[in-house]
Design a protein around this motif. Structure first.
Motif, mmCIF file in Angstrom:
data_model
loop_
_atom_site.group_PDB
_atom_site.id
_atom_site.type_symbol
_atom_site.label_atom_id
_atom_site.label_comp_id
_atom_site.label_asym_id
_atom_site.label_seq_id
_atom_site.Cartn_x
_atom_site.Cartn_y
_atom_site.Cartn_z
ATOM 1 N N THR A 1 -5.489 1.607 -1.982
ATOM 2 C CA THR A 1 -5.935 1.833 -3.355
ATOM 3 C C THR A 1 -5.000 1.171 -4.353
ATOM 4 N N LEU A 2 -3.687 1.224 -4.099
ATOM 5 C CA LEU A 2 -2.737 0.561 -4.989
ATOM 6 C C LEU A 2 -2.910 -0.953 -4.971
ATOM 7 N N ILE A 3 -3.163 -1.511 -3.798
ATOM 8 C CA ILE A 3 -3.382 -2.954 -3.710
ATOM 9 C C ILE A 3 -4.661 -3.343 -4.439
ATOM 10 N N THR A 4 -5.717 -2.546 -4.278
ATOM 11 C CA THR A 4 -6.966 -2.827 -4.980
ATOM 12 C C THR A 4 -6.789 -2.744 -6.494
ATOM 13 N N ALA A 5 -5.960 -1.802 -6.947
ATOM 14 C CA ALA A 5 -5.713 -1.652 -8.377
ATOM 15 C C ALA A 5 -4.795 -2.721 -8.941
ATOM 16 N N GLY A 6 -4.239 -3.571 -8.098
ATOM 17 C CA GLY A 6 -3.394 -4.664 -8.566
ATOM 18 C C GLY A 6 -1.935 -4.323 -8.733
ATOM 19 N N HIS A 7 -1.482 -3.187 -8.218
ATOM 20 C CA HIS A 7 -0.076 -2.813 -8.345
ATOM 21 C C HIS A 7 0.811 -3.539 -7.333
ATOM 22 N N TRP A 8 0.235 -4.082 -6.285
ATOM 23 C CA TRP A 8 1.007 -4.863 -5.314
ATOM 24 C C TRP A 8 0.250 -6.142 -5.024
ATOM 25 N N GLN A 9 0.971 -7.265 -5.039
ATOM 26 C CA GLN A 9 0.407 -8.563 -4.736
ATOM 27 C C GLN A 9 1.303 -9.289 -3.754
ATOM 28 N N THR A 10 0.775 -10.314 -3.161
ATOM 29 C CA THR A 10 1.532 -11.083 -2.177
ATOM 30 C C THR A 10 2.790 -11.653 -2.816
ATOM 31 N N GLY A 11 3.913 -11.446 -2.159
ATOM 32 C CA GLY A 11 5.191 -11.875 -2.687
ATOM 33 C C GLY A 11 6.007 -10.763 -3.318
ATOM 34 N N ASP A 12 5.388 -9.626 -3.599
ATOM 35 C CA ASP A 12 6.119 -8.488 -4.152
ATOM 36 C C ASP A 12 6.935 -7.803 -3.061
ATOM 37 N N PRO A 13 7.980 -7.050 -3.438
ATOM 38 C CA PRO A 13 8.752 -6.312 -2.423
ATOM 39 C C PRO A 13 7.874 -5.301 -1.697
ATOM 40 N N GLU A 14 8.205 -5.059 -0.432
ATOM 41 C CA GLU A 14 7.438 -4.090 0.342
ATOM 42 C C GLU A 14 7.545 -2.700 -0.273
ATOM 43 N N ILE A 15 6.517 -1.917 -0.049
ATOM 44 C CA ILE A 15 6.483 -0.542 -0.531
ATOM 45 C C ILE A 15 7.288 0.329 0.426
ATOM 46 N N ARG B 1 -13.406 8.459 -6.060
ATOM 47 C CA ARG B 1 -13.430 7.870 -7.394
ATOM 48 C C ARG B 1 -12.198 8.288 -8.187
ATOM 49 N N PHE B 2 -11.821 9.554 -8.040
ATOM 50 C CA PHE B 2 -10.649 10.023 -8.788
ATOM 51 C C PHE B 2 -9.360 9.413 -8.241
ATOM 52 N N ARG B 3 -9.286 9.143 -6.938
ATOM 53 C CA ARG B 3 -8.127 8.442 -6.396
ATOM 54 C C ARG B 3 -7.960 7.076 -7.057
ATOM 55 N N ALA B 4 -9.077 6.376 -7.241
ATOM 56 C CA ALA B 4 -9.005 5.070 -7.904
ATOM 57 C C ALA B 4 -8.547 5.207 -9.354
ATOM 58 N N VAL B 5 -8.975 6.277 -10.026
ATOM 59 C CA VAL B 5 -8.530 6.511 -11.405
ATOM 60 C C VAL B 5 -7.027 6.745 -11.445
ATOM 61 N N LEU B 6 -6.504 7.530 -10.503
ATOM 62 C CA LEU B 6 -5.059 7.769 -10.459
ATOM 63 C C LEU B 6 -4.291 6.482 -10.173
ATOM 64 N N ALA B 7 -4.824 5.646 -9.296
ATOM 65 C CA ALA B 7 -4.129 4.411 -8.934
ATOM 66 C C ALA B 7 -4.105 3.411 -10.081
ATOM 67 N N HIS B 8 -5.049 3.500 -11.016
ATOM 68 C CA HIS B 8 -5.087 2.561 -12.134
ATOM 69 C C HIS B 8 -4.171 2.984 -13.282
ATOM 70 N N GLN B 9 -3.490 4.130 -13.159
ATOM 71 C CA GLN B 9 -2.527 4.519 -14.177
ATOM 72 C C GLN B 9 -1.206 3.799 -13.928
ATOM 73 N N SER B 10 -0.277 3.935 -14.868
ATOM 74 C CA SER B 10 1.031 3.307 -14.713
ATOM 75 C C SER B 10 1.770 3.941 -13.531
ATOM 76 N N ILE B 11 2.331 3.097 -12.679
ATOM 77 C CA ILE B 11 3.037 3.544 -11.478
ATOM 78 C C ILE B 11 4.520 3.262 -11.667
ATOM 79 N N PRO B 12 5.372 4.269 -11.525
ATOM 80 C CA PRO B 12 6.825 4.021 -11.666
ATOM 81 C C PRO B 12 7.339 3.136 -10.546
ATOM 82 N N ARG B 13 8.362 2.367 -10.859
ATOM 83 C CA ARG B 13 8.964 1.445 -9.899
ATOM 84 C C ARG B 13 10.489 1.570 -9.973
ATOM 85 N N SER B 14 11.126 1.113 -8.908
ATOM 86 C CA SER B 14 12.587 1.114 -8.871
ATOM 87 C C SER B 14 13.129 -0.063 -9.673
#
Length: 479
Positions: free
Chosen positions: A181-195, A80-93
């Protein structure tokens, strides 16, 4: 300090309060004691030196017995806490890509003979050739790297390495959990650059690329300077008999005569390393054998091709001409090989991996991650996750914390540019404006304790530290 009525400050305080409430919700046993312990770490003056000192902090309203009881018998729902961390703002390049770094840090416990599941940890000393093997608990961290000149990272997961775990397979399972977890949280979607996933030479890049082939990730790892890779096999000539050749010419890192013309070659002027020369070669792979992680592989061994990058810089700070840096990237010319600009971005992003070292240093030297002398590894896991919660709150409080600089420090830093230690210095002033989900302690009368003159009749078992991949054994009991 940004005004509390400023829209960005209001949003930052809202995110911080929401995280604190979600963190308290993830604590399902001894929740208030563990939550106030985290607040004591956040608001303590100076580095954390002992748990007893934390129990005397104003933010910790309970006794020291409640503190140890929370560490030994508390419970944190990790998933549950992993999901909470994934729903926070994630830095990007700069191109919107998520860049993950993975590395292991050791909680050294050389004298903890009653603590199980310790491993022999390889540690470095300041002097040359002073490396040591010390028993302890290794922890694998996965963080998201920030662009630019910053020492901040976003911790997404931490996992203790057990004696029966394989280093690379454990990293692949941990990375799969984080990416899902990041994909479930919506931080990556189809068409986005690979991680991008960045690791040091201790990780088998081919193995990671093989195990994570179904995920939208690319692997970038460092290789030792004595490696030998192979090019693709040449085309089979008509009329040739026998088994088909699977591997082509050798690419020897220490033999420049085995290097063909590079696919890309760049020259970059840097302020820290001087002139940096980068070269890349496509479609290189490791000749795998059925040893280590590939022992139980039922099918034929795969050929995992990638791009090799050689980086040679002019100088390092305080040293002479350094040795070249070799990297392996899990993308070939079959699926968009790196261009010259991408080659430069790859080695520059690999250097950003050292921000994780700054995170380890801050966790140990300031937050006191390895300070407690707990016996059970489960208690060490709870304390480690508390450190993750503390660090995440500091990261969320960056826009609203006032810079309380020391007289000998340089001019005040701009909002959002404070280091983790300076954010922690001013967190106590921000805390009253955030959520306080912990309830007030109830009065209770202490127990009688152990009778005077009695001895402890419970003998704690002694455990030998184990090597990775081997079980620990009980040898004797302590009187």
């Amino acid at each position: 300090m940004i005004s509390v009525h400023h829209p960005s400050a209001t949003a930052a305080l809202g995110d911080l309060s929401a995280f604190r409430a979600a963190f308290h919700h993830c604590l399902t046993a001894r929740a208030d004691a563990l939550f106030e312990l985290a607040d004591a770490v956040l608001c303590a003056e100076g580095p954390v030196t002992s748990l007893v000192e934390l129990s005397l902090a104003t933010e910790h309203r309970r006794g020291h017995g409640s503190l140890y009881d929370g560490l030994n018998r508390g419970r944190l729902e990790v998933n549950r806490f992993r999901a909470v961390l994934a729903h926070q703002s994630i830095p990007r390049s700069q191109d919107g890509r998520i860049v993950l770094a993975i590395d292991v840090s050791h909680w050294l416990r050389p004298d903890a003979n009653t603590s199980p599941e310790r491993l022999f940890c390889h540690t470095y000393a300041r002097g040359k050739g002073q490396a040591q093997i010390i028993p302890g608990w290794p922890y694998s961290y996965v963080v998201a790297l920030e662009p630019g000149r910053s020492s901040w990272t976003a911790i997404l997961d931490v996992l203790r390495v057990r004696p029966v775990d394989d280093h690379t397979d454990l990293a692949a399972a941990q990375l799969r959990t984080v990416v899902d977890t990041l994909i479930t949280a919506g931080h990556w979607q189809t068409g986005d650059p690979e991680i991008w996933i960045i690791g040091d030479s201790g990780y088998d890049g081919s193995r990671l690329a093989f195990l994570l082939a179904d995920l939208p990730v690319r692997i970038l790892v460092r290789l030792r300077s004595d490696r030998v890779l192979r090019f693709p096999a040449p085309p089979r000539q008509p009329g040739t008999r026998g088994r088909r050749i699977r591997h082509g010419a050798r690419f020897v890192f220490t033999d420049p005569t085995s290097w063909p013309t590079p696919a890309q070659a760049t020259i970059t002027n840097t302020t820290r390393y001087g002139v940096a020369h980068a070269q890349s070669w496509d479609r290189l792979h490791t000749k795998l054998t059925r040893v280590g992680a590939w022992v139980g592989h039922a099918e034929s061994l795969p050929i995992v091709e990638g791009t090799v990058i050689r980086l040679q810089v002019q100088h390092l700070p305080g040293t002479g001409t350094p040795k070249p840096l070799w990297l392996w990237y899990s993308t070939t010319d079959n699926d968009a090989a790196p261009t010259a600009d991408q080659v430069d971005r790859l080695w520059q992003m690999f250097l950003r991996r050292f921000d994780l070292k700054h995170t380890f240093r801050f966790l140990k030297q300031t937050l006191g991650w390895t300070t407690p002398r707990v016996r059970a590894p489960e208690a060490a896991d709870r304390w480690t996750w508390l450190m993750v919660a503390v660090y995440t709150q500091l990261r969320l409080a960056r826009p609203v914390v006032e810079d309380r600089r020391r007289p000998w420090e340089r001019k005040p830093a701009a909002p959002g540019r404070l280091s983790p230690a300076r954010v922690r210095r001013g967190f106590r002033a921000v805390r009253p404006a955030t959520a306080m989900p912990a309830s007030a302690p109830k009065f209770c009368r202490p127990g009688p304790g152990r009778p005077s003159g009695s001895r402890n009749s419970r003998r704690a078992p002694l455990h030998n530290p184990a090597r990775p991949g081997k079980q620990t054994s009980r040898v004797k009991t302590q009187a």
